[in-house]
Scaffold this motif. Structure first.
Motif, PDB file in Angstrom:
ATOM      1  N   VAL A 197       0.845  -1.197   0.000  1.00 12.33           N
ATOM      2  CA  VAL A 197       0.000   0.000   0.000  1.00 12.33           C
ATOM      3  C   VAL A 197       0.878   1.245   0.000  1.00 12.33           C
ATOM      4  N   VAL A 198       0.587   2.145  -0.924  1.00 12.91           N
ATOM      5  CA  VAL A 198       1.292   3.432  -0.995  1.00 12.91           C
ATOM      6  C   VAL A 198       0.311   4.504  -0.557  1.00 12.91           C
ATOM      7  N   ILE A 199       0.687   5.280   0.449  1.00 13.33           N
ATOM      8  CA  ILE A 199      -0.240   6.261   1.023  1.00 13.33           C
ATOM      9  C   ILE A 199       0.242   7.676   0.704  1.00 13.33           C
ATOM     10  N   LEU A 200      -0.653   8.471   0.156  1.00 12.92           N
ATOM     11  CA  LEU A 200      -0.351   9.872  -0.184  1.00 12.92           C
ATOM     12  C   LEU A 200      -1.491  10.747   0.323  1.00 12.92           C
ATOM     13  N   CYS A 201      -1.251  12.045   0.380  1.00 14.15           N
ATOM     14  CA  CYS A 201      -2.298  12.977   0.804  1.00 14.15           C
ATOM     15  C   CYS A 201      -2.808  13.761  -0.399  1.00 14.15           C
ATOM     16  N   GLY A 202      -4.117  13.927  -0.453  1.00 12.81           N
ATOM     17  CA  GLY A 202      -4.726  14.644  -1.578  1.00 12.81           C
ATOM     18  C   GLY A 202      -4.414  16.131  -1.599  1.00 12.81           C
ATOM     19  N   ASP A 203      -3.886  16.639  -0.486  1.00 11.79           N
ATOM     20  CA  ASP A 203      -3.575  18.068  -0.437  1.00 11.79           C
ATOM     21  C   ASP A 203      -2.070  18.319  -0.535  1.00 11.79           C
ATOM     22  N   VAL A 204      -1.340  17.336  -1.054  1.00 11.82           N
ATOM     23  CA  VAL A 204       0.112  17.489  -1.286  1.00 11.82           C
ATOM     24  C   VAL A 204       0.345  17.286  -2.789  1.00 11.82           C
ATOM     25  N   LEU A 260       9.331   5.689   4.054  1.00  9.57           N
ATOM     26  CA  LEU A 260       8.609   6.899   4.459  1.00  9.57           C
ATOM     27  C   LEU A 260       9.339   8.080   3.837  1.00  9.57           C
ATOM     28  N   LEU A 261       8.592   9.045   3.321  1.00 12.41           N
ATOM     29  CA  LEU A 261       9.213  10.245   2.759  1.00 12.41           C
ATOM     30  C   LEU A 261       9.229  11.343   3.815  1.00 12.41           C
ATOM     31  N   ALA A 262      10.406  11.956   3.959  1.00 13.21           N
ATOM     32  CA  ALA A 262      10.576  12.991   4.975  1.00 13.21           C
ATOM     33  C   ALA A 262      11.168  14.233   4.333  1.00 13.21           C
ATOM     34  N   TYR A 305       3.912   7.202   2.409  1.00 13.74           N
ATOM     35  CA  TYR A 305       4.503   5.942   2.862  1.00 13.74           C
ATOM     36  C   TYR A 305       4.256   4.837   1.842  1.00 13.74           C
ATOM     37  N   SER A 306       5.137   3.841   1.862  1.00  6.37           N
ATOM     38  CA  SER A 306       4.869   2.584   1.166  1.00  6.37           C
ATOM     39  C   SER A 306       5.097   1.468   2.168  1.00  6.37           C
ATOM     40  N   LEU A 307       4.116   0.595   2.339  1.00  8.49           N
ATOM     41  CA  LEU A 307       4.222  -0.452   3.366  1.00  8.49           C
ATOM     42  C   LEU A 307       3.538  -1.733   2.897  1.00  8.49           C
ATOM     43  N   PRO A 308       4.032  -2.878   3.370  1.00 10.97           N
ATOM     44  CA  PRO A 308       3.335  -4.128   3.026  1.00 10.97           C
ATOM     45  C   PRO A 308       1.968  -4.142   3.717  1.00 10.97           C
ATOM     46  N   TRP A 309       0.950  -4.483   2.941  1.00  8.32           N
ATOM     47  CA  TRP A 309      -0.423  -4.395   3.481  1.00  8.32           C
ATOM     48  C   TRP A 309      -0.666  -5.330   4.664  1.00  8.32           C
TER      49      TRP A 309
END
Ligand code: UD1
Ligand code: MG
Length: 465
Positions: free
Chosen positions: A105-112, A130-132, A176-180
């Motif tokens: 699963v790759v998680i992003l924000c719609g306001d970025v 994780l992106l920092a 983030y990208s993480l194993p589901w």
């Protein structure tokens, strides 16, 4: 097992102070959420947008983008219900991610909006990342704590942080990208035992990091900057504009006054295009080689061929402009306008659903709607196609090498044959056969000495009668 993206977009966006959901606020004409979705790779197993506030508007927008073919992969939405935190948003996605057979699963924000496709690609290719970003003033962002070897050790929200943790300048970008399977397990154990009484996704990420190594990649802050206020929106737009300018300048495009020119992310410019000050290009716009766009011109969803000259202050929307045509100044080309090569549209001319063939000219003050104009035809000043009878729209078909005298009204439906000449000031209501001379004028009366006689009567107040 496939990689599925989750885009968080359920938040209220209180600080935008707007009726429009935050993720639909535009950056250079494209809503923030569209930037995020378009940066996704096309080989994903799908993307899930978490919605709640302004759900109908967001879903309608996604539907329209899907129909327009703007999205790289299938998109579904999940309603989070009343948002109780980023972790709660992911919990709401569990059935949908299971249904999609998510492995990663790759998680992003719609306001970025400005995370580049390259960065998203790297995220998708990572097992646990994780992106920092490193910020001088880390403010309200969550702080990233790392093991000596760089692996993620902890994430602390600013509101929960100790003074020492607050001093950390490496902050969580929220991508983030993480194993589901590992993330799913961690989500099920979340509590809201924190300063904001929220279910933190960050707690689940740290939970995963206890089981497997999660890498931390530091990005340019611009790539992870969020839009929380109108000020952020303006700053993001300026950053996006600089990025787009740099790209097209390297491709041989002149920006005569970069700070004043806005070019959207779906615009394609060819070599030797010249953009004068105050130009705005939005949506899907293509501009051909050597074309010059005059000052103050706004172009949306249109294609301009090579060697076109758009003079200052034109508005062009959903139109095609052929090679070597000249448009403006002060012209308006509306939806469905198609100009072939070397067409001239001059000042104060409005066109709508108008097809003009090669070399046709309408140089001054005309309205051309629901019409076809043949090759080499000249439309005089002040000509109007009367296309609307108050209920229905009707078409005007004009042949080749026609001359339409100034101030003529063409009352549609109407067919004007090739080679016709229409005298100035005519009101044409009947079809005109090829090569005919058509005139419709009230006969002119000259009364010798009539002007002084009239002035005398006017002074006495008896006027024309
Ligand atoms: C979150 C991170 C923080 C990080 C920051 C980066 C948590 C707990 N904290 O902060 O470490 O530095 O992002 O931007 O995750 N949203 C939902 N549902 C919710 C809450 C939020 O969909 O219930 C969405 C928002 O619409 C937004 C995104 O999630 O698009 C981030 O939410 P926001 O409140 O801006 O982030 P924080 O929780 O403050
Ligand atoms: Mg929050």
């Amino acid at each position: 097992m496939s990689t599925v993206a989750v885009i968080l977009a359920a938040g209220l966006g209180t600080r935008m102070k707007s009726r429009l959901p935050k993720v639909l606020h535009p950056i250079l004409g494209d809503p923030s959420l569209l930037w995020v979705l378009r940066a996704l790779p096309s080989d994903l197993g799908g993307a899930v947008v978490v919605v709640h506030h302004g759900k109908e508007q967001v879903e309608r927008a996604i539907g329209a983008w899907q129909t327009a073919g703007l999205l790289p992969c299938p998109i579904s939405t999940v309603d989070q219900g009343v948002p109780l935190g980023t972790g709660h948003a992911l919990q709401a996605c569990i059935p949908e991610l299971d249904r999609l057979g998510a492995g990663q699963v790759v998680i992003l924000c719609g306001d970025v909006p400005l995370t580049t496709p390259g960065t998203v690609q790297r995220l998708c290719a990572s097992e646990a990342l994780l992106l920092a970003m490193d910020l001088q003033t880390p403010g309200a962002y969550g702080r990233v704590l790392q093991h000596p070897d760089g692996r993620l050790a902890g994430l602390v929200e600013a509101k929960d942080a100790t003074p020492e943790q607050l001093a950390v300048q490496r902050v969580n970008g929220g991508a983030y990208s993480l194993p589901w399977p590992a993330l799913r397990l961690a989500l099920l154990g979340l509590t809201n035992d924190n300063a904001q009484r929220e279910y933190y996704l960050t707690d689940a990420v740290v939970g995963v990091a206890r089981e497997i190594p999660v890498a931390v990649e530091v990005c340019e802050p611009e790539e992870l900057a969020g839009m929380n206020s109108r000020h952020d929106q303006a700053a993001l737009q300026a950053a996006a504009q600089r990025r787009i300018e740099r790209h097209w300048m390297a491709e041989g495009v002149t920006f005569l006054h970069p700070g004043s020119i806005l070019v959207g992310p779906r615009v394609h410019l060819h070599q030797d295009v010249i953009l004068e000050p105050g130009v705005r290009l939005e949506g899907a716009v293509v501009v051909g080689e050597g074309t010059q766009i005059g000052q103050g011109t706004v172009i949306t969803d249109s294609t301009l061929g090579p060697g076109v000259e758009v003079r200052p202050y034109c508005v062009i929307e959903r139109a095609l402009v052929g090679e070597g045509s000249k448009v403006g100044p002060f012209a308006r080309l509306r939806e469905g306008t198609e100009l072939a090569e070397k067409v001239h549209i001059g000042n104060f001319v409005e066109t709508k659903k108008a097809k003009l063939q090669r070399g046709a000219k309408a140089n001054h003050l005309a309205y051309l709607g629901d019409t076809e104009v043949g090759e080499g035809t000249n439309i005089g000043a002040g000509v109007i196609t009367c296309n609307y009878d108050g209920v229905n729209k009707h078409r005007t078909l004009i042949g080749r090498n026609v001359f339409i005298g100034s101030d003529t009204q063409l009352v549609a439906p109407l067919v004007i044959g090739d080679g016709v000449l229409i005298g100035a000031g005519s009101t044409i209501t009947k079809d005109v056969p090829a090569d005919a001379l058509a005139l419709s004028r009230a006969p002119q009366v000259n009364r010798e000495g009539g002007a002084p006689r009239l002035r005398t009567r006017q002074r006495k107040g008896t006027g024309l009668s």
